[in-house]
Design a protein around this motif. Structure first.
Motif, PDB file in Angstrom:
ATOM      1  N   GLU A 269       0.809  -1.219   0.000  1.00  0.00           N
ATOM      2  CA  GLU A 269       0.000   0.000   0.000  1.00  0.00           C
ATOM      3  C   GLU A 269       0.847   1.275   0.000  1.00  0.00           C
ATOM      4  O   GLU A 269       0.551   2.242   0.679  1.00  0.00           O
ATOM      5  CB  GLU A 269      -0.963  -0.004   1.188  1.00  0.00           C
ATOM      6  CG  GLU A 269      -1.985  -1.131   1.111  1.00  0.00           C
ATOM      7  CD  GLU A 269      -3.012  -1.054   2.204  1.00  0.00           C
ATOM      8  OE1 GLU A 269      -4.001  -0.317   2.044  1.00  0.00           O
ATOM      9  OE2 GLU A 269      -2.824  -1.744   3.219  1.00  0.00           O
TER      10      GLU A 269
ATOM     11  N   TRP B 227      -4.726  -0.916  -2.211  1.00  0.00           N
ATOM     12  CA  TRP B 227      -6.166  -0.765  -2.120  1.00  0.00           C
ATOM     13  C   TRP B 227      -6.724  -0.695  -3.530  1.00  0.00           C
ATOM     14  O   TRP B 227      -6.151  -0.028  -4.396  1.00  0.00           O
ATOM     15  CB  TRP B 227      -6.511   0.494  -1.329  1.00  0.00           C
ATOM     16  CG  TRP B 227      -7.976   0.622  -1.028  1.00  0.00           C
ATOM     17  CD1 TRP B 227      -8.842   1.544  -1.528  1.00  0.00           C
ATOM     18  CD2 TRP B 227      -8.754  -0.204  -0.150  1.00  0.00           C
ATOM     19  NE1 TRP B 227     -10.106   1.342  -1.025  1.00  0.00           N
ATOM     20  CE2 TRP B 227     -10.084   0.274  -0.174  1.00  0.00           C
ATOM     21  CE3 TRP B 227      -8.448  -1.320   0.644  1.00  0.00           C
ATOM     22  CZ2 TRP B 227     -11.105  -0.312   0.560  1.00  0.00           C
ATOM     23  CZ3 TRP B 227      -9.462  -1.894   1.389  1.00  0.00           C
ATOM     24  CH2 TRP B 227     -10.766  -1.392   1.332  1.00  0.00           C
TER      25      TRP B 227
ATOM     26  N   TRP C 299      -8.486  -5.325  -1.379  1.00  0.00           N
ATOM     27  CA  TRP C 299      -7.058  -5.205  -1.665  1.00  0.00           C
ATOM     28  C   TRP C 299      -6.678  -6.111  -2.833  1.00  0.00           C
ATOM     29  O   TRP C 299      -7.156  -7.238  -2.942  1.00  0.00           O
ATOM     30  CB  TRP C 299      -6.221  -5.658  -0.467  1.00  0.00           C
ATOM     31  CG  TRP C 299      -6.239  -4.769   0.725  1.00  0.00           C
ATOM     32  CD1 TRP C 299      -5.644  -3.550   0.871  1.00  0.00           C
ATOM     33  CD2 TRP C 299      -6.848  -5.067   1.988  1.00  0.00           C
ATOM     34  NE1 TRP C 299      -5.846  -3.061   2.131  1.00  0.00           N
ATOM     35  CE2 TRP C 299      -6.591  -3.970   2.847  1.00  0.00           C
ATOM     36  CE3 TRP C 299      -7.591  -6.139   2.476  1.00  0.00           C
ATOM     37  CZ2 TRP C 299      -7.040  -3.926   4.159  1.00  0.00           C
ATOM     38  CZ3 TRP C 299      -8.039  -6.096   3.785  1.00  0.00           C
ATOM     39  CH2 TRP C 299      -7.761  -5.001   4.611  1.00  0.00           C
TER      40      TRP C 299
END
Length: 220
Positions: free
Chosen positions: A148, A178, A210
């Motif tokens: 991320e 994400w 995700w």
């Protein structure tokens, strides 16, 4: 609610049809930039990221750790944008030979040094302060992980080229992001650089999801 469902549908379909994501992307020419380090430091000190320790916030970590360990038993892992090393706690069960976590937030690194103190003491883990765009080390690893954070580190081709010398022969890039249209643009570019070894999407109970993947960029 209808808009959220439509957006979710668009994101999922865009995984395999990038042209659709480009069609619906707003401000598609606007670059994605990271927040100033002062903002991250303040948020770590205020405990805003404590929620990342909760089980429902860590499914992507557990899956990525399993994907890595399936191909590299006792792996050597470099994580860029490591925060306080939460990903290591998912990796720990797979007995990594080495983990180096790098983050540009000093409070995050300090918290990581506290939470991973036993592993640091025996030399299994190292937490380092550094900018993920320019960090350099002489160590080599089976996998370089970007969890991320890859959308905050500039052009993905340049980023992968920067860390290529740190990948052992047959090494790979591990990724979680994400599920959103702009990060997906980078994912499509990364996929074009070499074979995808593993790829999955994890849905969350509160909506969204995700992308979790391991890809193997071809050497230049």
């Amino acid at each position: 609610m209808a808009y959220l469902r439509w957006r979710r549908f668009t994101e999922l379909v865009s995984l395999d049809r990038p042209w659709l994501g480009e069609l619906f992307m707003r401000k598609r020419g606007k670059p994605i930039v990271a927040a100033p380090v002062e903002k991250w430091d303040a948020e770590y000190q205020d405990g805003i990221y404590d929620r990342l320790n909760r089980s429902e916030q860590r499914h992507h970590h557990r899956l990525l750790a399993a994907m890595i360990a399936d191909r590299w038993p006792n792996p050597r892992v470099l994580e860029i944008g490591a925060g306080e090393g939460v990903f290591f706690e998912a990796l720990r069960a797979h007995r990594p030979a080495r983990y180096v976590g790098v983050d540009f937030s000093k409070p995050a690194i300090e918290r990581g040094e506290t939470r991973l103190a036993p592993e640091i003491a025996i030399g299994e883990v190292k937490m380092l302060l550094g900018d993920g765009r320019t960090f350099a080390t002489d160590e080599t690893f089976d996998v370089v992980v970007f969890s991320e954070c890859i959308e905050h580190l500039g052009e993905v081709e340049e980023l992968v080229a920067h860390y290529a010398p740190n990948l052992k022969t047959g090494g790979a890039v591990g990724l979680t992001m994400w599920l959103a249209l702009k990060p997906l643009r980078l994912w499509h570019r990364l996929k074009a650089m070499g074979p995808v070894l593993d790829e999955a999407v994890i849905n969350t109970p509160w909506g969204g999801g995700w992308l979790v993947a391991v890809t193997q960029p071809k050497p230049k």
